[in-house]
Enzyme design. Structure first.
Site, short mmCIF file in Angstrom:
data_model
loop_
_atom_site.label_atom_id
_atom_site.label_comp_id
_atom_site.label_asym_id
_atom_site.label_seq_id
_atom_site.Cartn_x
_atom_site.Cartn_y
_atom_site.Cartn_z
N ALA A 151 -17.52 -2.20 -3.18
CA ALA A 151 -16.97 -2.34 -4.55
C ALA A 151 -16.26 -1.04 -4.96
CB ALA A 151 -18.05 -2.73 -5.54
N TYR A 194 0.85 -1.20 0.00
CA TYR A 194 0.00 0.00 0.00
C TYR A 194 0.89 1.25 0.00
CZ TYR A 194 -3.92 -3.12 1.19
OH TYR A 194 -4.86 -4.13 1.20
#
Ligand code: NDP
Length: 327
Positions: free
Chosen positions: A213, A54
């Protein structure tokens, strides 16, 4: 906040947890990142999710600085990292699940997060080039050293998870106890069908990702494209193309009407839908703004149970219930 046992382990995780993908060290300022973590913690979140990849390690640096600053009792929260993709290096051995990279990634995560141990350490993807025994032995070794407490997988197949458990059992080692798959109204197969047997055989816990999502299970893309959202980031064009299809937008519009009937927002409906599946140990939330997190964390107060008839209506709209094979 409700807490659930992580599979057959003895640790409890808040049903809503918080992760830093795309946001920390990238899309949002460190100040906003801190406000999000503090709000989450003060509202019962006890699990913070991270990974070496990340923002190429920056996400862990930002989270580590915040943790140092707030100085919460280390026993009051769970912290994770994930190994596989590396933190930016492209040389051989700077990624994967070989012993060298797993150990180096663990040490690097501990340093960036400024903690003595990780509660959860994930193999971020399966490594087709490293023997399973090497990965399992290394994870077991890190547990024996007290550097990690539990290890798990992310986006592994049911067969790979079973193989890791079998190898562990044969060698008296500790196997993976949790999996981190994508799970949301549009992405259901692994949680609802593929892992069906492993929940009971190996006692798998699940920490699911992208419950909205990537922010599409909201009303913000209906008839417009707002500024400053994840799907507007140029490096995520691929995600935008995959996420905002005409078919999905039509479903989102109908789901939004169900949310309105229930007096909740669509994100709250989408999160409650994930939580109602008892195979889900925790839903990892993401947020780029404090108001989003406040809205999302209110979900279980507003919608502790989804009425059966609404679940049926959702099923009809989605029209994507994964089928268990007959043979
Ligand atoms: P979501 O699908 O919930 O997406 C979060 C994003 O949606 C936010 O950053 C924000 O983006 C938008 N959003 C959130 N709440 C709202 C709201 N109420 N209204 C409008 N927009 C909203 O989760 P993530 O994809 O972020 O995944 C959660 C976590 O899961 C990650 O942080 C990471 O820890 C983990 N993860 C793990 C992966 C793995 O391979 N193991 C892969 C991906 C994630 P914006 O405002 O920019 O639109």
């Amino acid at each position: 906040m409700e807490y659930r046992y992580l599979g057959k382990t003895g640790i409890q995780v808040s049903t809503l947890s918080f992760g830093s993908w795309i946001t920390f060290g990238n899309q949002i300022s460190d100040k906003v990142a801190k406000s999000l973590m503090v709000y989450a913690y003060e509202n019962g979140v006890n699990f913070f999710d991270n990974a070496e990849i990340y923002a190429n390690g920056k996400s862990e640096i930002v989270m580590g600085t915040i943790l140092k600053d707030v100085n919460w009792d280390r026993s009051s929260y769970l912290l994770s990292s994930k190994v596989f993709f590396g933190d930016g290096g492209t040389l051989p051995n700077q990624r994967g699940l070989n012993r060298k990279h797993i150990v180096e990634a663990c040490h690097a995560a501990l340093k960036r997060l400024q903690v003595e141990y990780l509660d959860l350490f994930y193999c971020h993807r399966p490594d087709k080039n490293t023997p399973m025994i090497e990965t399992v032995t290394t994870m077991n070794h890190l547990i024996q050293q007290g550097k990690i407490f539990y290890w798990g997988t992310s986006e592994w197949s049911g067969v790979e998870i079973m193989e890791a458990n079998m190898v562990a059992k044969e060698n008296n080692l500790i196997g993976p106890v949790m999996e981190q798959p994508q799970y949301n109204m549009f992405h259901r197969d692994k949680i609802e069908v593929e892992y069906d047997k492993i929940y009971d055989t190996v006692g798998l816990g699940t920490t699911i990702w992208s419950p909205l999502a990537s922010g599409t299970l909201t009303n913000k893309y209906l008839g417009k494209f707002p500024n400053s959202t994840r799907l507007g980031l140029s490096e995520l064009n691929w995600l935008k193309e995959r996420s905002l299809t005409e078919e999905r937008l039509q479903k989102i519009e109908k789901l939004n009407e169900i949310a309105q009937d229930l007096n909740v927002s669509l994100p709250q409906l989408a999160i409650a839908w994930c939580v109602q599946n008892k195979r889900v140990s925790t839903v990892i939330l993401g947020a780029s703004k404090l108001d989003q997190l406040k809205e999302n964390l209110k979900t279980m107060d507003l919608l502790p149970n989804l009425p059966a008839e609404k679940l049926e209506q959702i099923e009809t709209i989605l029209d994507n219930k994964p089928k268990k094979p007959m043979f």
